[in-house]
Design an enzyme around this catalytic site. Structure first.
Site, PDB file in Angstrom:
ATOM      1  N   GLY A 166       0.791  -1.228   0.000  1.00 50.67           N
ATOM      2  CA  GLY A 166       0.000   0.000   0.000  1.00 50.67           C
ATOM      3  C   GLY A 166       0.822   1.277   0.000  1.00 50.67           C
ATOM      4  O   GLY A 166       0.363   2.293   0.537  1.00 50.67           O
ATOM      5  N   LEU A 177      -5.008  -7.019  -6.994  1.00 48.03           N
ATOM      6  CA  LEU A 177      -4.637  -7.998  -8.017  1.00 48.03           C
ATOM      7  C   LEU A 177      -5.767  -8.898  -8.497  1.00 48.03           C
ATOM      8  O   LEU A 177      -5.525  -9.888  -9.184  1.00 48.03           O
ATOM      9  CB  LEU A 177      -3.449  -8.837  -7.516  1.00 48.03           C
ATOM     10  CG  LEU A 177      -2.204  -8.003  -7.169  1.00 48.03           C
ATOM     11  CD1 LEU A 177      -1.083  -8.888  -6.644  1.00 48.03           C
ATOM     12  CD2 LEU A 177      -1.721  -7.185  -8.361  1.00 48.03           C
ATOM     13  N   HIS A 236      -0.675   0.683 -13.122  1.00 43.27           N
ATOM     14  CA  HIS A 236       0.081  -0.500 -13.526  1.00 43.27           C
ATOM     15  C   HIS A 236       1.542  -0.096 -13.729  1.00 43.27           C
ATOM     16  O   HIS A 236       1.814   0.938 -14.344  1.00 43.27           O
ATOM     17  CB  HIS A 236      -0.504  -1.079 -14.819  1.00 43.27           C
ATOM     18  CG  HIS A 236       0.160  -2.352 -15.224  1.00 43.27           C
ATOM     19  ND1 HIS A 236      -0.069  -3.551 -14.577  1.00 43.27           N
ATOM     20  CD2 HIS A 236       1.092  -2.601 -16.172  1.00 43.27           C
ATOM     21  CE1 HIS A 236       0.683  -4.488 -15.127  1.00 43.27           C
ATOM     22  NE2 HIS A 236       1.394  -3.940 -16.098  1.00 43.27           N
ATOM     23  N   ASP A 266      -5.676  -4.957 -16.831  1.00 42.49           N
ATOM     24  CA  ASP A 266      -4.796  -3.914 -17.396  1.00 42.49           C
ATOM     25  C   ASP A 266      -5.210  -3.497 -18.801  1.00 42.49           C
ATOM     26  O   ASP A 266      -4.373  -3.347 -19.686  1.00 42.49           O
ATOM     27  CB  ASP A 266      -3.335  -4.421 -17.446  1.00 42.49           C
ATOM     28  CG  ASP A 266      -2.882  -4.969 -16.112  1.00 42.49           C
ATOM     29  OD1 ASP A 266      -3.257  -4.402 -15.086  1.00 42.49           O
ATOM     30  OD2 ASP A 266      -2.144  -5.978 -16.111  1.00 42.49           O
TER      31      ASP A 266
HETATM   32  C1  GAR Z   1       2.312  -0.954  -7.754  1.00 43.80           C
HETATM   33  O1  GAR Z   1       3.570  -0.885  -8.367  1.00 43.80           O
HETATM   34  C2  GAR Z   1       1.213  -1.078  -8.800  1.00 43.80           C
HETATM   35  O2  GAR Z   1       1.531  -0.454 -10.010  1.00 43.80           O
HETATM   36  C3  GAR Z   1       1.160  -2.570  -8.978  1.00 43.80           C
HETATM   37  O3  GAR Z   1       1.286  -3.086  -7.681  1.00 43.80           O
HETATM   38  C4  GAR Z   1       2.179  -2.240  -6.938  1.00 43.80           C
HETATM   39  C5  GAR Z   1       1.594  -2.019  -5.571  1.00 43.80           C
HETATM   40  O4  GAR Z   1       2.503  -1.359  -4.742  1.00 43.80           O
HETATM   41  N1  GAR Z   1      -0.065  -2.973  -9.609  1.00 43.80           N
HETATM   42  C6  GAR Z   1      -0.144  -3.942 -10.531  1.00 43.80           C
HETATM   43  O5  GAR Z   1       0.836  -4.588 -10.864  1.00 43.80           O
HETATM   44  C7  GAR Z   1      -1.521  -4.160 -11.127  1.00 43.80           C
HETATM   45  N2  GAR Z   1      -1.449  -4.989 -12.284  1.00 43.80           N
HETATM   46  P1  GAR Z   1       2.040  -0.703  -3.381  1.00 43.80           P
HETATM   47  O6  GAR Z   1       1.230  -1.762  -2.627  1.00 43.80           O
HETATM   48  O7  GAR Z   1       3.309  -0.370  -2.667  1.00 43.80           O
HETATM   49  O8  GAR Z   1       1.218   0.495  -3.709  1.00 43.80           O
END
Ligand code: GAR
Length: 191
Positions: free
Chosen positions: A13, A86, A105, A146
Site C-alpha cells: 500500500g 490484483l 500499472h 490492465d
Molecule cells: C504498484 O507498483 C502497482 O503499479 C502494482 O502493484 C504495486 C503495488 O505497490 N499494480 C499492478 O501490478 C496491477 N497490475 P504498493 O502496494 O506499494 O502500492
C-alpha cells in the site's frame, strides 16, 4: 461536498499511503474507505494510521455477493482507486461505477500487462526484453486485466547499468508522484 474515494489494495500500500497523505487536508476529496482481499496486508495498518475505516473481503463475498457494492454505496463512494489490487473487478461494481474505477500499472501498457503481470514479474520481463524505456500507466478499469482506456502514462529511461531494483524504484517514484494528482483531477470533474 467532498468527493469520497475508496482504495482497493492487496499488499503493502505505498501508493495508498501517498493518496491518503495527499487527500488528508484536501477540500476536494477524502479517502473514506480502504478495502483489501488479504487479511494481513500492510495497507490495513496504513489505513489505521490515518484513522480511515477498512474492510477485508474474500473471493466469495467479492464475486458472489453485492456486499462490497452495498458498502460502497452506503458510504457514498464516488471513485474507486485500485492501488496494487490484483483481482479483476466484478460486473456489479463496473456497472455501478462506470468510468469511476481506475488502476495503476507498473509498465507502459499495452506492453507488459495482463494476467500474472504484476510486481517484480513486470520489471523482470522489461529487463529480459532489453527495453530502453519503461514507466507507469494509470487507466480506467474494465472486465479485463490492465486493459481499460489510458488516462496518463509517465516514462523513464532504462540505463544499461540499471538493476531490477533500480527500475522498480524509478517506477515507484513516478507512481507516487502521478497517482494522487490524477485522482485529484478526476474528482474535480465529478459533479
Ligand atoms: C504498484 O507498483 C502497482 O503499479 C502494482 O502493484 C504495486 C503495488 O505497490 N499494480 C499492478 O501490478 C496491477 N497490475 P504498493 O502496494 O506499494 O502500492
Amino acid at each position: 461536498m467532498k468527493k469520497r474515494i475508496a482504495i482497493f489494495a492487496s499488499g503493502s500500500g505505498s501508493n495508498a499511503q501517498k493518496i491518503m497523505e495527499h487527500f488528508k487536508y484536501s477540500e476536494d476529496a477524502e479517502v473514506a474507505l480502504v478495502l483489501a482481499n488479504v487479511s494481513d496486508a500492510y495497507v490495513l495498518q496504513r489505513a489505521d494510521n490515518f484513522e480511515i475505516p477498512s474492510h477485508v473481503f474474500d473471493k466469495n463475498e467479492f464475486f458472489n455477493t453485492d456486499d462490497v457494492l452495498a458498502m460502497l454505496q452506503n458510504l457514498s463512494i464516488d471513485l474507486i482507486v485500485l492501488a496494487g489490487f490484483l483481482w479483476l473487478v466484478p460486473k456489479n461494481l463496473l456497472e455501478a461505477y462506470p468510468n469511476r474505477i481506475i488502476n495503476i500499472h507498473p509498465a507502459l501498457l499495452p506492453k507488459f500487462g495482463g494476467k500474472g503481470m504484476y510486481g517484480d514479474r513486470v520489471h523482470k520481463a522489461v529487463m529480459e526484453a532489453k527495453e530502453t524505456e519503461h514507466g507507469i500507466t494509470i487507466h480506467y478499469v474494465n472486465e479485463k486485466f490492465d486493459d481499460g482506456e489510458v488516462i496518463q502514462q509517465a516514462k523513464f529511461k532504462v540505463e544499461p547499468t540499471d538493476t531490477l531494483e533500480m527500475i522498480k524504484f524509478k517506477g515507484q517514484q513516478l507512481e507516487h508522484i502521478h497517482y494522487p494528482k490524477v485522482i485529484e483531477q478526476l474528482v474535480k470533474k465529478i459533479d
